[in-house]
Scaffold this motif. Structure first.
Motif, short mmCIF file in Angstrom:
data_model
loop_
_atom_site.label_atom_id
_atom_site.label_comp_id
_atom_site.label_asym_id
_atom_site.label_seq_id
_atom_site.Cartn_x
_atom_site.Cartn_y
_atom_site.Cartn_z
N PHE A 97 1.08 0.19 -4.87
CA PHE A 97 2.48 0.30 -5.24
C PHE A 97 2.70 1.32 -6.34
CE2 PHE A 97 2.23 -4.05 -3.52
CZ PHE A 97 3.24 -3.98 -2.57
N GLN B 295 7.37 0.22 -11.18
CA GLN B 295 6.10 -0.36 -10.71
C GLN B 295 5.09 -0.51 -11.85
OE1 GLN B 295 5.72 -1.70 -7.72
NE2 GLN B 295 7.85 -1.11 -7.35
N GLN C 288 -1.14 -5.33 -7.59
CA GLN C 288 -0.26 -4.16 -7.63
C GLN C 288 -1.05 -2.87 -7.35
OE1 GLN C 288 3.33 -5.06 -7.49
NE2 GLN C 288 3.29 -3.21 -8.74
N TRP D 234 10.74 5.06 -9.61
CA TRP D 234 9.77 4.19 -8.94
C TRP D 234 8.52 3.96 -9.80
CZ3 TRP D 234 9.26 1.01 -4.85
CH2 TRP D 234 7.97 0.70 -4.41
#
Length: 439
Positions: free
Chosen positions: A324, A299, A319, A295
């Motif tokens: 995130f 991201q 973002q 992840w």
């Protein structure tokens, strides 16, 4: 007697550091905002306090004569080991590692400060053992390295322990320890990492059994292969004693590297947490665990890519404000900077780091004191490694190891460590032409 060059204060180095620290505070502040435009964190206030106190530490160390530490190297090394043992026993668990000391919301990470203690003590060792045979000197140097690294790995803190390796290599290289010995050490360490990661790579990415990898997954077979390799290594050493042929020395070294890697990978598999080992392989293909270990990388790439050439603008990062990106004020601060300032802002950070590293090289080249020479090399190795690994990590070309971007990332321990190192460099630089003996 005062140093004849003390009046030459390194303004250039300080200016580059101040610019990076200021940028770090601004983007830690930016990371505190959520998607609604509300600041939900006061980390930037703490960073300002740490930066202010760090400047005081830097100034004090810069004024202080670094040569004082030369005669206290053994005490400094003992202090480092004591701190790490104390942390291992009484430290607080934070993010899966017992690496912090403190009470309530206040805490320090001793392993960060121990980098400085290691550099100061190891530099003295290298200066005092210049006349030793290279092999004996290298073996002793390696033993000095293994102790702090092993204690930090037991916490377990893979990222911080890995920083000691480039420090060690840079200082040994500058100290004229034969390159072949350093290559052997790097080869053994690299093989250990490969042997640790391969079983998980086989099961999680390749998803099929590879017969040769049973050496790493079947403990009985691993023991048999390790025993055979160790036996051949011993035979090669005996042959070297009787026949005096260097061929047998190289043969023993090659087999010794594999024996060490096989044994050490077992220990690494026991000490390191599964998520830490997963981080070492997930950068190859983050999609295998897109909502877990992969992840952060996914991201981070999206965040950096969204910045394009000139960025979204300060405080305009969708973002980062959407949260995130985990750990965005610490390990991934560069991603926020790239999102809001774009490629141009990233280049500015690269230039500042490049100028700092070039300045350190100038200090290394111009100092007349071997002790200062080795200290500067260790700091160069530390700063270079932090920069390359952190930037590579957020771009997805290196595994996530939890190494901060010095001067920019949120955190008091890492910032103070970096500022103290700059103070040492200034102390060395201002006394670089002083031929006075160590006090």
């Amino acid at each position: 007697m005062k140093s004849r060059s003390f009046s030459v204060f390194d303004v250039f180095l300080v200016l580059c550091v101040l610019l990076l620290v200021t940028m770090g505070i601004f983007f830690i502040y930016s990371s505190s905002f959520n998607a609604s435009g509300v600041s939900v964190s006061k980390e930037y206030i703490k960073q300002i306090i740490w930066a202010s106190t760090g400047l005081g530490m830097m100034a004090f160390v810069a004024i202080f004569d670094y040569r004082f530490f030369y005669h206290h190297a053994r005490k400094i090394y003992a202090l480092m080991v004591g701190l790490l043992v104390f942390t291992l026993i009484f430290g607080k668990h934070v993010k899966g590692a017992r690496s912090w000391l403190g009470f309530g919301g206040l805490g320090i990470q001793p392993a960060e400060f121990c980098k400085i203690l290691f550099i100061l003590s190891f530099a003295c060792f290298l200066e005092r053992t210049a006349s030793l045979p290279p092999r004996k000197r290298f073996i002793k140097a390696t033993l000095i390295l293994v102790v702090p690294m092993g204690l930090i790995l037991l916490q377990p803190d893979l990222g911080t322990s890995s920083v000691y390796i480039p420090i060690f290599l840079a200082m040994c290289f500058i100290a004229n320890i034969p390159l072949i010995y350093l290559l052997i050490l790097v080869s053994a360490g690299s093989l250990m990492i490969i042997f640790t990661v391969l079983p998980i790579w086989e099961s999680e990415i390749f998803k099929s059994s590879i017969p040769v990898l049973q050496i790493l997954t079947n403990m009985k077979l691993r023991f048999l292969v390790t025993t055979v390799l160790a036996f051949v290594m011993i035979l090669a050493l005996l042959a070297r004693m009787f026949f005096r042929n260097r061929y047998y020395t190289w043969l023993a070294c090659i087999f010794g590297v594999f024996v060490f890697a096989l044994l050490a990978s077992v220990a690494a598999g026991k000490v390191l947490k599964p998520y830490q080992i997963s981080r070492l392989i997930v950068f190859i293909d983050p999609s295998i665990d897109p909502r877990g270990s992969g992840w952060n990388i996914i991201q981070s790439k999206i965040t950096i890519g969204s910045g394009r050439l000139f960025g979204q603008g300060f405080l305009q990062g969708p973002q980062s404000h959407g949260k995130f990106l985990p750990e965005q004020s610490t390990d991934f601060i560069f991603s926020i900077l790239a999102e809001e300032l774009g490629f141009v802002g990233c280049c500015a950070v690269f230039v500042l780091y490049f100028l700092i590293l070039i300045r350190i090289l100038y200090i290394i080249r111009s100092t007349t004191n071997d002790y200062g020479y080795y200290i500067s090399a260790g700091i160069l190795g530390m700063l270079f490694f932090h920069f390359v690994v952190n930037v590579g990590m957020v771009m997805g070309i290196m595994p996530i190891t939890g190494i901060p971007l010095l001067f920019l990332s949120y955190g008091g321990s890492s910032l103070w460590t970096a500022m103290i190192c700059i103070g040492l460099l200034i102390s060395i630089s201002t006394r670089r032409l002083d031929f006075q003996e160590m006090i």
